[in-house]
Design an enzyme around this catalytic site. Structure first.
Site, mmCIF file in Angstrom:
data_model
loop_
_atom_site.group_PDB
_atom_site.id
_atom_site.type_symbol
_atom_site.label_atom_id
_atom_site.label_comp_id
_atom_site.label_asym_id
_atom_site.label_seq_id
_atom_site.Cartn_x
_atom_site.Cartn_y
_atom_site.Cartn_z
ATOM 1 C CG ASP A 263 -3.462 2.451 5.177
ATOM 2 O OD1 ASP A 263 -4.558 2.222 4.629
ATOM 3 O OD2 ASP A 263 -2.776 1.577 5.732
ATOM 4 C CG ASP B 50 -0.166 0.174 2.541
ATOM 5 O OD1 ASP B 50 1.078 0.245 2.530
ATOM 6 O OD2 ASP B 50 -0.815 0.246 3.599
ATOM 7 C CG ASP C 226 1.555 3.143 4.705
ATOM 8 O OD1 ASP C 226 0.457 2.676 5.024
ATOM 9 O OD2 ASP C 226 2.517 2.428 4.322
HETATM 10 N N1 DCT Z 1 2.708 -0.359 11.775
HETATM 11 C C1 DCT Z 1 3.006 -0.826 13.039
HETATM 12 N N2 DCT Z 1 2.204 -1.754 13.602
HETATM 13 C C2 DCT Z 1 1.140 -2.234 12.948
HETATM 14 C C3 DCT Z 1 0.810 -1.760 11.683
HETATM 15 C C4 DCT Z 1 1.625 -0.812 11.117
HETATM 16 O O1 DCT Z 1 3.980 -0.407 13.646
HETATM 17 N N3 DCT Z 1 0.377 -3.170 13.536
HETATM 18 C C5 DCT Z 1 3.572 0.649 11.187
HETATM 19 C C6 DCT Z 1 4.805 0.059 10.602
HETATM 20 C C7 DCT Z 1 4.736 0.329 9.146
HETATM 21 C C8 DCT Z 1 3.623 1.336 8.966
HETATM 22 O O2 DCT Z 1 2.870 1.313 10.148
HETATM 23 C C9 DCT Z 1 2.789 1.074 7.761
HETATM 24 O O3 DCT Z 1 2.260 -0.250 7.770
HETATM 25 P P1 DCT Z 1 2.308 -1.175 6.494
HETATM 26 O O4 DCT Z 1 1.857 -0.423 5.302
HETATM 27 O O5 DCT Z 1 1.572 -2.419 6.834
HETATM 28 O O6 DCT Z 1 3.850 -1.557 6.410
HETATM 29 P P2 DCT Z 1 4.958 -1.168 5.353
HETATM 30 O O7 DCT Z 1 6.232 -1.259 6.066
HETATM 31 O O8 DCT Z 1 4.614 0.107 4.691
HETATM 32 O O9 DCT Z 1 4.895 -2.367 4.332
HETATM 33 P P3 DCT Z 1 4.374 -2.366 2.820
HETATM 34 O O10 DCT Z 1 5.546 -1.877 2.033
HETATM 35 O O11 DCT Z 1 4.040 -3.779 2.505
HETATM 36 O O12 DCT Z 1 3.196 -1.476 2.734
HETATM 37 MG MG MG Z 2 2.813 0.415 3.632
#
Ligand code: DCT
Ligand code: MG
Length: 398
Positions: A322, A232, A234
């Site tokens: 997000d 996704d 963010d």
């Molecule tokens: N996060 C966290 N705990 C969670 C969910 C999210 O600390 N339960 C934090 C860490 C990363 C950030 O929020 C965004 O989450 P993701 O989009 O799920 O992770 P990402 O590292 O951006 O991985 P991706 O590249 O797959 O989106």
């Molecule tokens: Mg992400």
């Protein structure tokens, strides 16, 4: 077991190493002890880029972690995640078992897996999991947006084995998120590229500026850590004027709707309450206003175009986005929390609690000894409060 070794101080590992590797007599002749590893057990004291020199091992550990997670075994799951994370931080490839002896967080089980891979090129235990029907189906179900391990398990227990089984089952009522998850499955299960993330940044930026010209928009998550692909995109959005941020998010959503590119939106209003801080229980999610979106991204908006298959000439794709909107005085904590990785975040909090008697989350940092909150306007402030060397975002791929 791996979980028993969690949290074991590095010094203990060191003693163990010297006993095992250095013959007693050699102590008489050597003035300096055998060099020992300085790899910390905490991911927030390691620098981990996207270059993984030990993918063959970390992939195996991640399968083991996921399998334990799907079986609701949190301890072993976390132990394998920690083992994977330690290996990801190494600037070299593990080539024999001996070098792993002075590394933290590698339990007996992890060592056996490494040994198997060194000997045979793969782990039989991991192969067995990957070919296990239950594991395969639970992975398939949880790959749908809005379907967590609990729902996947429920469906599996009902005897459902495929998406068509689920969709044909009269007793199952999908919620709105899951309906969108199935509707856009092909698109949102495909990785988002950096160019696509950039294009979405432009779209959100345009929307945000139209509402509040001095708004602050920051790309966070995996792309801030320098990843080339993500599941996704963010973003953090806020305004310099305290209190205006919540209205900003709903206005952005309205604007995206008017533009006809909002395919799905789950908005969560802020439940942030300063008087309820510090939060003593670990919370996966923060209390700020946020939304989970699926947006329509046009081919023409992406530099170099969308990476779609030859036969797919729709000219657009759906992408998960997000947005989180903290009050500006909480910006640094939110940025640090949402930049990840998850393992880096877990260890920041564990380090704060275990080594500094402090409580860290996406809202605040609290010093239990001084009984006071420690303010921060930048991530560097937070690292400094914790007595940690600053780790750049691209070094947080733990
Ligand atoms: N996060 C966290 N705990 C969670 C969910 C999210 O600390 N339960 C934090 C860490 C990363 C950030 O929020 C965004 O989450 P993701 O989009 O799920 O992770 P990402 O590292 O951006 O991985 P991706 O590249 O797959 O989106
Ligand atoms: Mg992400």
């Amino acid at each position: 077991t791996d979980s028993m070794r969690e949290g074991k101080p590095v010094a203990v590992e060191t003693r163990h190493l010297i006993q095992v590797c250095v013959p007693r007599s050699s102590c008489l002749f050597s003035t300096t002890p055998t060099p020992v590893s300085t790899v910390s057990q905490y991911a927030c004291q390691r620098r981990t880029t996207t270059k993984n020199n030990n993918k063959i091992f970390t992939d195996a550990f991640e399968v083991l972690a996921e399998s334990h997670e799907l079986n609701d075994m949190e301890g072993p799951c976390l132990a394998f995640r920690r083992a994977a994370s330690v290996l990801k931080s190494l600037p070299w490839t593990v080539q024999n078992l001996r070098v792993t002896e002075d590394l933290p967080c590698l339990g007996e089980h992890s060592m056996c897996v490494i040994e198997e891979i060194l000997q045979h090129g793969h782990s039989f235990e991991v192969e067995k999991i990957l070919s296990d029907e239950r594991y395969q189906i639970l992975k398939l179900f949880t790959s749908v947006f809005g379907v967590g391990p609990k729902t996947a398990e429920k469906w599996y227990r009902r005897g459902l084995r495929s998406f068509s089984d689920v969709l044909a089952e009269p007793g199952i009522r999908l919620n709105r998120m899951q309906q969108s998850g199935f509707l856009h499955y092909g698109d949102i299960s495909r990785a988002v590229s950096k160019a696509e993330a950039q294009a979405l940044g432009n779209i959100i930026d345009e929307a945000v500026r139209a509402i509040t010209p001095d708004a602050i928009l920051t790309l966070t998550g995996g792309f801030r850590r320098g990843k080339d692909f993500g599941h996704d995109v963010d973003f953090i959005v806020t305004t310099p004027q305290l209190g205006k941020e919540e209205r900003l998010l709903t206005s952005v959503i309205d604007r995206l709707k008017q533009q006809g590119i909002l395919l799905y939106c789950e908005y969560q209003a802020s439940t942030f309450d300063e008087s309820k801080l510090p939060s003593h229980r670990f919370e996966a999610m923060d209390h700020f206003a946020k939304c989970f979106l699926i947006l329509r991204l046009e081919d023409s908006q992406v530099e170099g175009g969308l990476q779609t298959a030859e036969e797919d000439r729709r000219g657009w794709r759906a992408v998960r986005v997000d947005l989180v909107s903290p009050p500006v005085d909480r910006y640094a904590f939110t940025l640090l929390g949402w930049s990840g990785s998850r393992q880096f975040e877990r260890d920041l909090r564990r380090f704060a609690r275990m080594e500094r008697r402090m409580l860290l989350d996406n809202h605040a940092l609290y010093d239990k000894t001084k009984k006071e909150f420690l303010a921060a306007t930048t991530e560097k402030d937070i690292f400094a409060h914790l007595g940690l060397e600053y780790i750049e975002p691209w070094q947080r791929n733990a």
